[in-house]
Design an enzyme around this catalytic site. Structure first.
Site, PDB file in Angstrom:
ATOM      1  N   THR A   1      12.468  17.306 -19.424  1.00  0.00           N
ATOM      2  CA  THR A   1      12.639  19.830 -20.152  1.00  0.00           C
ATOM      3  C   THR A   1      14.167  19.524 -19.879  1.00  0.00           C
ATOM      4  OG1 THR A   1      10.742  20.324 -19.469  1.00  0.00           O
ATOM      5  CG2 THR A   1      12.387  21.957 -19.827  1.00  0.00           C
TER       6      THR A   1
ATOM      7  N   TYR B   1       8.825  22.596 -27.612  1.00  0.00           N
ATOM      8  CA  TYR B   1       9.941  22.318 -27.757  1.00  0.00           C
ATOM      9  C   TYR B   1       9.735  20.728 -26.866  1.00  0.00           C
ATOM     10  CZ  TYR B   1       9.426  21.985 -22.677  1.00  0.00           C
ATOM     11  OH  TYR B   1       8.742  21.471 -20.987  1.00  0.00           O
TER      12      TYR B   1
ATOM     13  N   THR C   1       9.666  17.845 -14.575  1.00  0.00           N
ATOM     14  CA  THR C   1       9.221  18.634 -13.660  1.00  0.00           C
ATOM     15  C   THR C   1       7.894  18.017 -12.801  1.00  0.00           C
ATOM     16  OG1 THR C   1       8.647  20.378 -14.689  1.00  0.00           O
ATOM     17  CG2 THR C   1      10.811  20.485 -14.028  1.00  0.00           C
ATOM     18  N   ASP C   2       7.056  17.601 -14.060  1.00  0.00           N
ATOM     19  CA  ASP C   2       5.929  17.812 -14.248  1.00  0.00           C
ATOM     20  C   ASP C   2       5.393  16.810 -12.427  1.00  0.00           C
ATOM     21  OD1 ASP C   2       5.340  19.483 -16.459  1.00  0.00           O
ATOM     22  OD2 ASP C   2       4.444  17.874 -17.665  1.00  0.00           O
TER      23      ASP C   2
ATOM     24  N   LYS D   1       4.671  20.968  -7.224  1.00  0.00           N
ATOM     25  CA  LYS D   1       4.638  21.648  -8.401  1.00  0.00           C
ATOM     26  C   LYS D   1       3.706  22.767  -8.177  1.00  0.00           C
ATOM     27  CE  LYS D   1       6.082  21.678 -13.406  1.00  0.00           C
ATOM     28  NZ  LYS D   1       6.093  21.793 -14.936  1.00  0.00           N
TER      29      LYS D   1
ATOM     30  N   GLU E   1     -15.677  16.364   8.745  1.00  0.00           N
ATOM     31  CA  GLU E   1     -16.818  16.258   8.017  1.00  0.00           C
ATOM     32  C   GLU E   1     -17.316  14.354   7.728  1.00  0.00           C
ATOM     33  OE1 GLU E   1     -18.666  19.042   5.788  1.00  0.00           O
ATOM     34  OE2 GLU E   1     -16.390  19.540   5.639  1.00  0.00           O
TER      35      GLU E   1
END
Ligand code: ASP
Length: 354
Positions: free
Chosen positions: A38, A51, A117-118, A190, A311
């Site tokens: 981005t 975008y 950023t993903d 993120k 567990e």
């Protein structure tokens, strides 16, 4: 006559008040490796939600921050032009090779990587394990495209370059600079789909902060990284397949069995709670181990560690517990670990060291 004296005086005053270029002092040389995202995104209007990621070149990104030239000598290089949702092993290998080559040069002081950023946290952690340099490596991105109202990219780039130029950033592992915060690659995640303050390091907190390129460091990366990492991708052409499967109530065995059939060498379960899953899923995971697949229990929760033998009896089942590594970072460490061993006990040791 009087007019020319006034003009002369004005020129003299202007020359004196223009900030002096760093005469005599050589500015640090920072290489920006651009991958897309981005931060290089472009939209039809300043307020459009839609975008295209990665549409703007590295030269345009640099040109958008003219003040960079006051703090560093910049060289830009386009490694890819993708939204980071398309990040993949081949781009990682190319990026790692370029970062290592560039950092090995005496003429380079640090590297900045612009990235979506993903999956920024995944690339940052991958590089943290395979970059062989103490020089700063700083990833940055933005939540708003370059054409948006109040785009956050330019200041993030400025800060990332300032951090990469800062000798105090050296030896702290791969860093991520975003919204005035400095994160360690291992700890960052993120948290929000669109908020500018999307990144957090929920377990260990920030490495530092920055304000217009002035850093305060609080801590360093506490696990092994970069020059102390035993993982290397020099001359590596591909990485082993590792699948992440998301656990939920009523999870069936099907997707685990399918991953094994499709050739996964490792499986990471994004478990419920402390890395738990249904009994049918546990049985399938146990079958996967018997078929030679290394299986890691992580958690779908944003914080906390996945404890060994809580567990689930990992010792008996032959599983690996991920500790604080989230599923996507567990996948990266498992990929690199599988290039060295298929022994679950050794992989567990890596999860405790890295
Ligand atoms: N989808 C974009 C990417 O990761 C989001 C961003 O960069 O903020 O490339």
């Amino acid at each position: 006559m009087r007019t020319s004296i006034v003009i002369l005086l004005a020129i003299l005053i202007a020359v004196q008040t223009t900030p002096a270029p760093a005469q005599g002092k050589k500015l640090p040389h920072i290489v920006i490796l651009a991958t897309g995202g981005t931060i290089a995104g472009s939209a039809d209007s300043k307020t459009s939600v839609g975008y295209t990621s990665g549409a703007v070149t590295v030269d345009a990104l640099i040109a958008a921050v003219p003040t960079l030239k006051d703090i560093a000598r910049i060289t830009g290089e386009q490694v890819s032009s993708i939204g980071s949702q398309d990040m993949c092993d081949s781009v990682w290998l190319k990026l790692a090779a370029r970062a290592n080559a560039v950092l090995a040069a005496d003429t380079v002081d640090g590297v900045v990587i612009t990235h979506g950023t993903d999956t920024m946290e995944e690339t940052a952690y991958f590089l943290q394990l395979v970059v062989k340099s103490k020089k700063p490596v700083v990833l940055t991105g933005s939540m708003r495209p370059s054409t948006a109202l109040s785009a956050d990219g330019p200041l993030n780039i400025y800060n990332a370059v300032a951090i990469a130029s800062d000798p105090a950033a050296a030896g702290r592992g791969v860093l991520v600079a975003a919204n005035d915060d400095i994160h360690s690659a291992r700890d960052i995640t993120k948290m929000n789909t669109t908020d500018v303050q999307t990144f957090d390091s929920p377990e260990y907190g920030l490495v530092g902060t920055t304000l217009y390129g002035k850093q305060t460091f609080f801590r360093t990366a506490y696990r092994k990284h970069t020059v102390n990492s035993e993982f290397s991708v020099t001359d590596v052409k591909s990485l082993p397949r590792v699948d992440v499967l998301y656990a939920n109530s009523d999870m069936s065995a099907d997707l685990i069995d399918a991953a094994v059939k499709l050739g996964a060498k490792g499986i990471v379960i994004a478990g419920v709670g402390d890395g738990n899953m249904t009994t049918p899923a546990l049985d399938a995971l146990s079958r996967a181990v018997k078929a030679g697949v290394v299986c890691v229990r992580s958690s779908r929760l944003p914080s906390g560690r996945t404890w060994r033998n809580s567990e689930v009896n990992d010792d008996k089942m032959g599983f690996v517990a991920a500790g604080e590594l989230n599923p996507s970072k567990s996948r990266i460490l498992l990929k690199l670990a599988l290039m060295k061993t298929k022994d679950a006990a050794q992989v567990q040791k890596y999860f405790e060291e890295y």
